[in-house]
Design a protein around this motif. Structure first.
Motif, PDB file in Angstrom:
ATOM      1  N   SER A  38      32.136 114.337  81.442  1.00 54.76           N
ATOM      2  CA  SER A  38      31.215 115.272  80.797  1.00 54.76           C
ATOM      3  C   SER A  38      31.081 114.984  79.304  1.00 54.76           C
ATOM      4  O   SER A  38      30.091 115.372  78.689  1.00 54.76           O
ATOM      5  CB  SER A  38      31.678 116.713  81.016  1.00 54.76           C
ATOM      6  OG  SER A  38      32.952 116.883  80.470  1.00 54.76           O
ATOM      7  N   SER A  39      32.068 114.282  78.703  1.00 55.47           N
ATOM      8  CA  SER A  39      31.938 114.007  77.276  1.00 55.47           C
ATOM      9  C   SER A  39      31.248 112.667  77.040  1.00 55.47           C
ATOM     10  O   SER A  39      31.088 112.242  75.910  1.00 55.47           O
ATOM     11  CB  SER A  39      33.310 114.000  76.623  1.00 55.47           C
ATOM     12  OG  SER A  39      34.079 112.955  77.157  1.00 55.47           O
ATOM     13  N   THR A  40      30.896 111.972  78.126  1.00 54.41           N
ATOM     14  CA  THR A  40      30.221 110.687  77.929  1.00 54.41           C
ATOM     15  C   THR A  40      28.918 110.644  78.703  1.00 54.41           C
ATOM     16  O   THR A  40      27.891 111.109  78.227  1.00 54.41           O
ATOM     17  CB  THR A  40      31.136 109.525  78.366  1.00 54.41           C
ATOM     18  OG1 THR A  40      31.611 109.796  79.690  1.00 54.41           O
ATOM     19  CG2 THR A  40      32.317 109.394  77.451  1.00 54.41           C
ATOM     20  N   ALA A  41      28.971 110.144  79.921  1.00 52.63           N
ATOM     21  CA  ALA A  41      27.741 109.898  80.665  1.00 52.63           C
ATOM     22  C   ALA A  41      27.066 111.176  81.128  1.00 52.63           C
ATOM     23  O   ALA A  41      25.861 111.212  81.359  1.00 52.63           O
ATOM     24  CB  ALA A  41      28.040 109.002  81.867  1.00 52.63           C
ATOM     25  N   GLY A  42      27.814 112.265  81.255  1.00 56.34           N
ATOM     26  CA  GLY A  42      27.249 113.470  81.832  1.00 56.34           C
ATOM     27  C   GLY A  42      26.514 114.358  80.831  1.00 56.34           C
ATOM     28  O   GLY A  42      26.187 115.485  81.144  1.00 56.34           O
ATOM     29  N   ASN A  43      26.242 113.849  79.618  1.00 56.24           N
ATOM     30  CA  ASN A  43      25.732 114.727  78.568  1.00 56.24           C
ATOM     31  C   ASN A  43      24.871 113.882  77.639  1.00 56.24           C
ATOM     32  O   ASN A  43      25.363 112.919  77.048  1.00 56.24           O
ATOM     33  CB  ASN A  43      26.966 115.327  77.873  1.00 56.24           C
ATOM     34  CG  ASN A  43      26.651 116.051  76.590  1.00 56.24           C
ATOM     35  OD1 ASN A  43      25.632 115.819  75.948  1.00 56.24           O
ATOM     36  ND2 ASN A  43      27.549 116.930  76.206  1.00 56.24           N
ATOM     37  N   THR A  44      23.581 114.214  77.542  1.00 57.84           N
ATOM     38  CA  THR A  44      22.654 113.351  76.806  1.00 57.84           C
ATOM     39  C   THR A  44      23.098 113.137  75.363  1.00 57.84           C
ATOM     40  O   THR A  44      23.079 112.020  74.854  1.00 57.84           O
ATOM     41  CB  THR A  44      21.241 113.974  76.790  1.00 57.84           C
ATOM     42  OG1 THR A  44      21.011 114.580  78.041  1.00 57.84           O
ATOM     43  CG2 THR A  44      20.210 112.918  76.505  1.00 57.84           C
ATOM     44  N   PHE A  45      23.507 114.224  74.701  1.00 58.40           N
ATOM     45  CA  PHE A  45      23.879 114.106  73.294  1.00 58.40           C
ATOM     46  C   PHE A  45      25.094 113.206  73.137  1.00 58.40           C
ATOM     47  O   PHE A  45      25.114 112.274  72.344  1.00 58.40           O
ATOM     48  CB  PHE A  45      24.168 115.485  72.700  1.00 58.40           C
ATOM     49  CG  PHE A  45      24.432 115.437  71.229  1.00 58.40           C
ATOM     50  CD1 PHE A  45      23.381 115.488  70.317  1.00 58.40           C
ATOM     51  CD2 PHE A  45      25.734 115.303  70.740  1.00 58.40           C
ATOM     52  CE1 PHE A  45      23.614 115.416  68.957  1.00 58.40           C
ATOM     53  CE2 PHE A  45      25.976 115.236  69.382  1.00 58.40           C
ATOM     54  CZ  PHE A  45      24.918 115.295  68.500  1.00 58.40           C
ATOM     55  N   ALA A  46      26.127 113.489  73.968  1.00 62.80           N
ATOM     56  CA  ALA A  46      27.360 112.703  73.858  1.00 62.80           C
ATOM     57  C   ALA A  46      27.102 111.246  74.197  1.00 62.80           C
ATOM     58  O   ALA A  46      27.646 110.343  73.559  1.00 62.80           O
ATOM     59  CB  ALA A  46      28.426 113.282  74.779  1.00 62.80           C
ATOM     60  N   LEU A  47      26.260 111.009  75.188  1.00 61.91           N
ATOM     61  CA  LEU A  47      25.955 109.638  75.575  1.00 61.91           C
ATOM     62  C   LEU A  47      25.307 108.897  74.405  1.00 61.91           C
ATOM     63  O   LEU A  47      25.671 107.760  74.095  1.00 61.91           O
ATOM     64  CB  LEU A  47      25.029 109.627  76.788  1.00 61.91           C
ATOM     65  CG  LEU A  47      24.768 108.256  77.399  1.00 61.91           C
ATOM     66  CD1 LEU A  47      26.067 107.674  77.915  1.00 61.91           C
ATOM     67  CD2 LEU A  47      23.747 108.333  78.520  1.00 61.91           C
ATOM     68  N   LEU A  75      32.097 104.406  75.172  1.00 58.20           N
ATOM     69  CA  LEU A  75      32.309 105.567  76.043  1.00 58.20           C
ATOM     70  C   LEU A  75      33.763 106.006  75.991  1.00 58.20           C
ATOM     71  O   LEU A  75      34.063 107.200  75.981  1.00 58.20           O
ATOM     72  CB  LEU A  75      31.918 105.228  77.483  1.00 58.20           C
ATOM     73  CG  LEU A  75      30.429 105.021  77.738  1.00 58.20           C
ATOM     74  CD1 LEU A  75      30.179 104.613  79.176  1.00 58.20           C
ATOM     75  CD2 LEU A  75      29.659 106.297  77.416  1.00 58.20           C
ATOM     76  N   LEU A  76      34.672 105.016  75.937  1.00 60.63           N
ATOM     77  CA  LEU A  76      36.100 105.341  75.915  1.00 60.63           C
ATOM     78  C   LEU A  76      36.452 106.138  74.657  1.00 60.63           C
ATOM     79  O   LEU A  76      37.184 107.135  74.721  1.00 60.63           O
ATOM     80  CB  LEU A  76      36.917 104.050  75.970  1.00 60.63           C
ATOM     81  CG  LEU A  76      38.426 104.193  75.991  1.00 60.63           C
ATOM     82  CD1 LEU A  76      38.868 104.835  77.288  1.00 60.63           C
ATOM     83  CD2 LEU A  76      39.095 102.838  75.832  1.00 60.63           C
ATOM     84  N   VAL A  77      35.908 105.702  73.494  1.00 67.37           N
ATOM     85  CA  VAL A  77      36.190 106.416  72.247  1.00 67.37           C
ATOM     86  C   VAL A  77      35.665 107.845  72.338  1.00 67.37           C
ATOM     87  O   VAL A  77      36.364 108.818  72.022  1.00 67.37           O
ATOM     88  CB  VAL A  77      35.561 105.679  71.042  1.00 67.37           C
ATOM     89  CG1 VAL A  77      35.703 106.498  69.774  1.00 67.37           C
ATOM     90  CG2 VAL A  77      36.215 104.312  70.870  1.00 67.37           C
ATOM     91  N   GLY A  91      37.777 109.875  74.639  1.00 69.57           N
ATOM     92  CA  GLY A  91      39.040 110.318  74.056  1.00 69.57           C
ATOM     93  C   GLY A  91      38.865 111.623  73.308  1.00 69.57           C
ATOM     94  O   GLY A  91      39.676 112.555  73.431  1.00 69.57           O
ATOM     95  N   ILE A  92      37.760 111.697  72.522  1.00 70.48           N
ATOM     96  CA  ILE A  92      37.501 112.928  71.772  1.00 70.48           C
ATOM     97  C   ILE A  92      37.217 114.073  72.743  1.00 70.48           C
ATOM     98  O   ILE A  92      37.698 115.196  72.574  1.00 70.48           O
ATOM     99  CB  ILE A  92      36.326 112.715  70.793  1.00 70.48           C
ATOM    100  CG1 ILE A  92      36.703 111.623  69.803  1.00 70.48           C
ATOM    101  CG2 ILE A  92      35.961 113.997  70.071  1.00 70.48           C
ATOM    102  CD1 ILE A  92      35.550 111.032  69.040  1.00 70.48           C
ATOM    103  N   GLY A  93      36.453 113.756  73.805  1.00 67.66           N
ATOM    104  CA  GLY A  93      36.132 114.775  74.797  1.00 67.66           C
ATOM    105  C   GLY A  93      37.375 115.303  75.499  1.00 67.66           C
ATOM    106  O   GLY A  93      37.519 116.500  75.742  1.00 67.66           O
TER     107      GLY A  93
END
Lengths: 392, 307
Positions: free
Chosen positions: A56-65, A318-320, A323-325
């Protein structure tokens, strides 16, 4: 321009061999992921929660992506520079310092440009300043290497610390780049860049994706072209393979090494420029944290293939972000992403011996057409900055 | 003036000890052909392990032991990668450092009770000797561990000098591993042992830093002095004996950070922070071309035909 498939891919058909570089890379990636999940488990986050937070903190969220892809763009730029220097047999550990200097250069230009400057002038100027300062920083190490034979790994590493101190200096003094101090709460950071010097958004709705992505992809394409299609690229790999033989054949070894390392600095500098040019558009003393090592990891794992570099930097970006997510959603310390990177490098470097341990085919078969079968390519891939592709 | 000089010397020795301990071991390891860029990682691991155990048990000496053991464990990982698996020593060393820096932050968040007081190591002044002007306090008013470390450094220096069988074996393995192997020396075992020695020394210097000086664990508290230790070996031109002098100089460069502002000299902090690294750069740039490094440094050894 589409790069040719890497040798390792072309030889894929046949029984899957766990020692094959490609499957080995995938196994290492899986190992690093497993390590991450296990570490998160010790921090009290169940595998389900961990993977959910990662998603959800990477691919699942337009802003985060979008943010992750911006990060990946900066990493890709550093990785491209790393690959150029690596082709000449040099390991640039100084990405972080060069990145910091690039960020300083971009800020120095970006906050002082007059308000009405057109974007088409302001942006290139800002990035050029970033590239210049990054290159100058690498040139110190390059000069010491060429003139006095000082190992570039040691010098670039030490220059990181000096560069980060410089970054601290410029954001702490109003005479330099600090924003005007109006109260005791004024943070030690620069003023925001003027509108025109900021990286324009690409206009994907709800996404912070900026032009940095385009810059990075152009940089990667340019690097691929330089290394695979030009005489300079060929000479760089000649220097990387065998400096003594190259010198005898009239190749300017010193000049190429200097150029390779300086180019690596310029790329890392531009990466710093793109990061300062992204929200919140200010220079702060922690801006360079972690970028240098991640860029090195990406360059090292890509082993000279720029297509692989794009894929790997995307994963690392995405990994970075992940990590924050994970820190926010699952309460796992964000440094877990750096640990995963380090484990990935250790796995890849540690298993390289498996690739090397295979029977060595004739190593000097470069000028003749490649024999069928995967043997010479894989034998070479394990042995450092070797890339026979360009020599054929 | 005398007072300032004394203060500067006291600080220089105090800050030079961690570098001295790690660099002495690293010099032996490099003479045997193994470069450990992971010294920084061994140190930070030693810092955290020593603080954790000292807080848990209430005994600083248990912490020191834990620091040394943790360092040896990191050394075992480095040895496995660079000696046994013949992986790239520089790349794996940097990666181990990164893993240790990130891992200690991670573990400190989970395990370290920030409010608990860390039992530190108090000073023990040697009677009479510590009264000597200028050098007395710098050398003879240290924590007990400091004297132990001095003794350890002296022992390692003597035992691996070129006049002992051990020293000759170390040099033989680092100059030409193949011939050393022909001569019957256990190349891999010697190399693995020296890497473990670096691990133990790195862990101990981390424990010294954390328990005798800072008296707590802070993220990234080693701040690059592990790398300075590696550079110190180059600046000392791979002579174990010269390492002490270089370590003192690097210690002094760090000490200026604290003594100059105390003397009322106003210099931007950033310059002082950068000073040890600038000095290190000058040292490698000025000295490296006049030195000859061990021929087999960073070259892994494998017996021909042994796969």
């Amino acid at each position: 321009m589409i790069p040719r498939l890497p040798a390792s891919l072309r030889s894929l058909p046949g029984p899957p061999d766990p020692r094959h570089p490609l499957s080995l890379g995938l196994l290492c990636g899986a190992g690093a992921l497993l390590f991450t999940v296990l570490m998160a488990l010790t921090a009290g986050s169940s595998p389900g929660t961990t993977l959910n937070a990662l998603w959800s903190s990477t691919a699942g969220n337009t802003f985060a992506l979008g943010a992750a892809v911006n990060t990946a763009a900066a990493i890709l730029l550093i990785a491209c520079g790393f690959v150029i220097a690596y082709r000449a047999g040099l390991v640039n550990v100084g990405g972080e310092g060069q990145f910091a200097l690039g960020a300083i250069g971009a800020t120095a230009v970006g906050v002082h440009l007059p308000e009405g400057t057109p974007v088409l002038i302001a942006l290139p100027l800002t990035l050029a300043a970033a590239a210049l300062l990054g290159a100058v920083w690498a040139a110190i190490a390059a000069g010491l290497l060429v003139r006095r034979g000082v190992n570039e790994i040691i010098t670039t590493l030490l220059l990181n610390f000096v560069g980060l101190a410089l970054l601290m200096l410029v954001v702490h003094y109003e005479q330099l780049l600090r924003q005007p101090v109006t109260s005791a709460e004024t943070l030690p950071r620069s003023e925001p860049l003027v509108e025109a010097a900021r990286m324009p958004l690409l206009g994907v709705s709800g996404s912070p994706l900026t032009v940095a992505v385009v810059v990075a992809l152009l940089g990667a394409a340019g690097t691929a072209f330089l290394l695979k299609r030009t005489a300079t690229g060929l000479r760089l790999s000649a220097v990387g393979h065998n400096p003594h033989a190259s010198r005898r054949l009239g190749v300017r070894v010193g000049g190429l090494r200097f150029g390779g390392l300086t180019a690596a600095g310029a790329f890392a500098g531009v990466a710093g420029g793109t990061v300062v040019g992204s929200a919140p558009y200010v220079l702060s003393d922690d801006i360079a944290a972690g970028y240098g090592f991640t860029g090195l990891v990406a360059g090292l794992l890509a082993r000279g293939s720029l297509l692989a570099a794009v894929a790997i930097t995307s994963a690392l970006g995405l990994l970075v972000a992940g990590g924050i997510g994970m820190q926010m959603a699952a309460g796992v310390p964000a440094t877990i992403s750096q640990m995963a990177e380090a484990v990935l490098v250790l796995l890849v470097a540690g298993t390289a011996v498996l690739v090397r341990a295979r029977p060595r085919a004739p190593r000097r078969a470069a000028p003749v057409p490649p024999p069928p079968g995967p043997v010479p390519e894989t034998a070479v891939q394990g042995s450092g900055p070797a890339e026979k592709e360009a020599l054929r | 003036m005398i007072h300032t000089l004394t203060e500067l010397l006291v600080m220089s020795v105090a800050l030079g000890i961690p570098i001295l301990v790690a660099a002495t071991a690293e010099a032996v390891s490099e003479r045997a052909g193994v470069l450990n860029m992971s010294v920084e990682g061994m140190m930070i691991t030693g810092c955290l392990a020593s603080v954790l155990v000292a807080v848990q048990t209430g005994s600083p000496w248990a912490g020191v032991l834990a620091g040394a053991l943790a360092g040896v464990l990191v050394g075992a990982l480095q040895g496995l990668l660079s000696v046994v698996w013949r992986a790239d020593q520089i790349v794996t060393g940097l990666a181990i450092t990164m893993l240790a820096l990130a891992g200690t932050v991670f573990a400190a968040r989970l395990l370290l009770d920030r409010d608990a007081a860390t039992p530190g190591l108090g000073r023990t002044a040697v009677p009479l000797l510590s009264e000597i002007p200028v050098v007395g306090r710098a050398l003879f008013d240290l924590p007990l561990l400091g004297y132990v470390l001095f003794a350890g450094v002296a022992a390692v220096t003597v035992l691996t000098s070129r006049r002992t069988a051990w020293g000759l074996a170390v040099d033989a393995v680092g100059e030409d591993a193949v011939k050393a192997d022909w001569a019957g020396l256990p190349v891999l075992r010697i190399r693995y042992l020296v890497v473990l020695l670096v691990g133990g020394a790195g862990g101990l210097s981390g424990a010294y830093l954390a328990l005798a000086q800072v008296r707590t664990f802070t993220d990234h508290m080693t701040a690059g002095i592990g790398y300075l230790a590696v550079v110190a070996v180059i600046a000392a031109r791979w002579r174990t004996g010269r390492v002490a002098l270089v370590a003192l100089v690097f210690g002094a460069a760090q000490a200026l950070q604290f003594t100059l502002p105390a003397m009322g000299v106003s210099v931007p902090v950033a310059f002082l922070v950068a000073l040890p690294y600038v000095l290190a750069l000058v040292a490698v740039a000025g000295l490296v071309s006049r030195s000859r490094r061990p021929s087999a440094l960073t070259v892994p050894f494998v017996r021909a035909g042994g796969g």
